[in-house]
Design an enzyme around this catalytic site. Structure first.
Site, short mmCIF file in Angstrom:
data_model
loop_
_atom_site.label_atom_id
_atom_site.label_comp_id
_atom_site.label_asym_id
_atom_site.label_seq_id
_atom_site.Cartn_x
_atom_site.Cartn_y
_atom_site.Cartn_z
N GLY A 1 2.65 -1.82 4.46
CA GLY A 1 2.86 -0.07 4.03
C GLY A 1 4.46 0.60 3.67
O GLY A 1 4.92 0.83 2.32
N GLY A 2 4.89 1.27 5.17
CA GLY A 2 6.81 1.90 4.45
C GLY A 2 7.39 0.34 3.87
O GLY A 2 8.23 1.10 2.87
N ASN B 1 0.75 -1.04 -0.16
CA ASN B 1 0.01 0.19 0.04
C ASN B 1 0.71 0.86 0.09
O ASN B 1 1.41 1.75 0.63
CB ASN B 1 -0.57 -0.63 1.26
CG ASN B 1 -2.21 1.42 1.44
OD1 ASN B 1 -1.85 1.77 0.22
ND2 ASN B 1 -1.90 1.73 2.29
N TRP B 2 1.17 2.01 -0.72
CA TRP B 2 2.06 3.01 -1.51
C TRP B 2 1.42 4.43 -0.95
O TRP B 2 2.31 5.15 -0.62
CB TRP B 2 2.10 3.32 -2.57
CG TRP B 2 3.37 2.34 -3.34
CD1 TRP B 2 4.02 1.27 -2.63
CD2 TRP B 2 3.43 2.45 -4.82
NE1 TRP B 2 4.48 0.61 -3.47
CE2 TRP B 2 4.45 1.18 -4.80
CE3 TRP B 2 3.14 2.76 -6.25
CZ2 TRP B 2 5.32 0.81 -6.50
CZ3 TRP B 2 3.95 2.84 -7.07
CH2 TRP B 2 4.88 2.13 -7.46
N LYS B 3 -0.21 4.02 -0.26
CA LYS B 3 -0.58 5.31 0.08
C LYS B 3 -0.71 7.23 -0.19
O LYS B 3 0.17 6.14 -2.19
CB LYS B 3 0.07 5.52 1.83
CG LYS B 3 -0.34 4.36 2.42
CD LYS B 3 -0.31 4.20 4.60
CE LYS B 3 -0.18 3.37 4.16
NZ LYS B 3 0.03 3.20 6.37
N GLY C 1 2.26 1.79 10.90
CA GLY C 1 3.68 2.76 11.00
C GLY C 1 4.49 3.99 12.26
O GLY C 1 4.70 4.63 11.56
N HIS D 1 -8.69 1.81 4.19
CA HIS D 1 -8.02 1.63 5.19
C HIS D 1 -8.49 2.70 6.43
O HIS D 1 -8.91 4.11 6.42
CB HIS D 1 -6.78 2.24 4.63
CG HIS D 1 -5.82 1.71 4.96
ND1 HIS D 1 -5.31 3.06 5.64
CD2 HIS D 1 -4.70 0.67 4.98
CE1 HIS D 1 -4.05 2.48 6.55
NE2 HIS D 1 -3.21 1.65 6.31
N GLU E 1 -5.64 -4.67 10.70
CA GLU E 1 -4.75 -3.95 10.61
C GLU E 1 -4.81 -3.04 12.43
O GLU E 1 -5.86 -1.91 12.33
CB GLU E 1 -4.43 -3.04 9.34
CG GLU E 1 -4.49 -4.01 8.25
CD GLU E 1 -3.39 -2.55 7.43
OE1 GLU E 1 -2.69 -2.71 6.55
OE2 GLU E 1 -3.88 -1.25 7.10
N SER F 1 3.27 -2.33 10.77
CA SER F 1 4.42 -2.70 10.49
C SER F 1 5.61 -3.86 10.30
O SER F 1 6.13 -4.48 10.98
CB SER F 1 5.29 -2.29 11.94
OG SER F 1 4.74 -0.74 12.64
N GLU G 1 -6.74 5.41 7.54
CA GLU G 1 -6.65 5.87 7.03
C GLU G 1 -7.40 6.91 6.47
O GLU G 1 -7.77 8.40 6.95
CB GLU G 1 -5.41 6.50 6.53
CG GLU G 1 -3.91 6.09 7.55
CD GLU G 1 -2.59 5.51 6.62
OE1 GLU G 1 -2.22 5.62 5.62
OE2 GLU G 1 -1.75 5.42 7.20
P1 PGA Z 1 2.80 0.00 7.74
O1 PGA Z 1 1.42 0.46 7.04
O2 PGA Z 1 3.38 -1.27 7.01
O3 PGA Z 1 3.67 1.20 7.06
O4 PGA Z 1 2.48 -0.35 8.86
C1 PGA Z 1 0.32 -0.37 7.25
C2 PGA Z 1 -1.03 -0.16 6.62
O5 PGA Z 1 -1.19 0.79 6.16
O6 PGA Z 1 -1.32 -0.95 5.42
#
Ligand code: PGA
Length: 251
Positions: free
Chosen positions: A234-235, A10-12, A174, A96, A168, A213, A98
């Site tokens: 994500g990251g 997930n590049w956001k 993150g 998600h 999640e 994470s 966010e």
């Molecule tokens: P993260 O993000 O791996 O950076 O914790 C996961 C996500 O938001 O899908």
């Protein structure tokens, strides 16, 4: 029943088209031999067409990060399922945390988005998860029950297993904090039980990912858990090296 592991990045709000092309050029040779694992990238709208093109014929599928539930209408700034399907986008990640926290995404809207995406031929990853505060006051199960029951409410029973669920925990996104294997297994198996309340058979088909994470050094242990079928990353999905290492851990 055996479920194929699934790793989704997930590049956001990261990567211009140019940066996305560089990433893909680095990723494809690294994942071309990984067997027995499905791979997807959830990319910004602006990179969708280019990524669909650059991944054609590879094992990597391309997902959007949101969509509107309506077929069309006066919704400035929004994108419909048909618009995504027209680009040959494979799927969409919905709900998600966010989007829920920063953009007021509701379970009510998700109850419409999930079936609208499936109807349009898109695959769906539905994200759920509790805050640290909710976990501490013992509200994790209540939160997950709401999110999963409402998100899947209008999905026909025979299609329930087509919806991938991403558990999640918000406190792990993150932050570098990862759920322990016990915490991840407990929550993910609870998510599966919620699907089983509708259909045991579909719950066996449902792939449930862990997200928060996930990195190359913890992915193997998490994905090996009996109910965890992969990860939403994500990251560590922003660079081909760690992302391909997680794909390899799932293969
Ligand atoms: P993260 O993000 O791996 O950076 O914790 C996961 C996500 O938001 O899908």
């Amino acid at each position: 029943m055996s479920r194929t592991p699934f790793i989704a990045g997930n590049w956001k709000m990261h990567k211009t088209v140019d940066e996305a092309e560089q990433f893909i050029a680095g990723l494809l040779p690294r994942v071309s031999t990984a067997d027995g694992v499905d791979v997807a990238l959830c990319v910004p709208y602006t990179a969708l067409a280019a990524m669909v093109d650059s991944t054609r014929g590879s094992r990597v599928e391309v997902y959007a990060q949101n969509m509107h539930f309506a077929e069309q209408g006066a919704y400035t700034g929004e994108v419909s399922a048909a618009m995504l399907a027209e680009l040959d986008v494979h799927g969409v990640v919905l709900g998600h945390s966010e989007r829920r926290e920063l953009f007021a995404e509701t379970d009510k809207a998700l109850a419409l988005k999930v079936p609208a995406a499936l109807e349009a031929g898109l695959k769906v990853i539905l994200c759920v998860g509790e805050t640290e505060e909710e976990r501490e006051r013992g509200d994790m199960q209540r939160k997950l029950r709401h999110q999963i029951q409402e998100g899947l409410e209008k999905v026909p029973t025979e299609r329930l297993g087509d919806v991938v669920i991403a558990y999640e925990p918000i406190w792990a996104i993150g932050t570098g904090l990862v759920a322990t294997p016990e915490q991840a297994q407990e929550a993910v198996s609870f998510c599966r039980d919620l699907v089983a309340d509708r259909s045991k058979e579909q719950a066996e088909r449902t792939r449930i990912l862990y997200g928060g994470s996930m990195k190359p050094d913890n992915a193997g242990e998490l994905i090996a858990l009996p109910d965890v079928d992969g990860g939403l990353i994500g990251g560590a999905s922003l660079d081909p090296q760690p992302f391909s290492a997680i794909v390899a851990a799932a293969a």
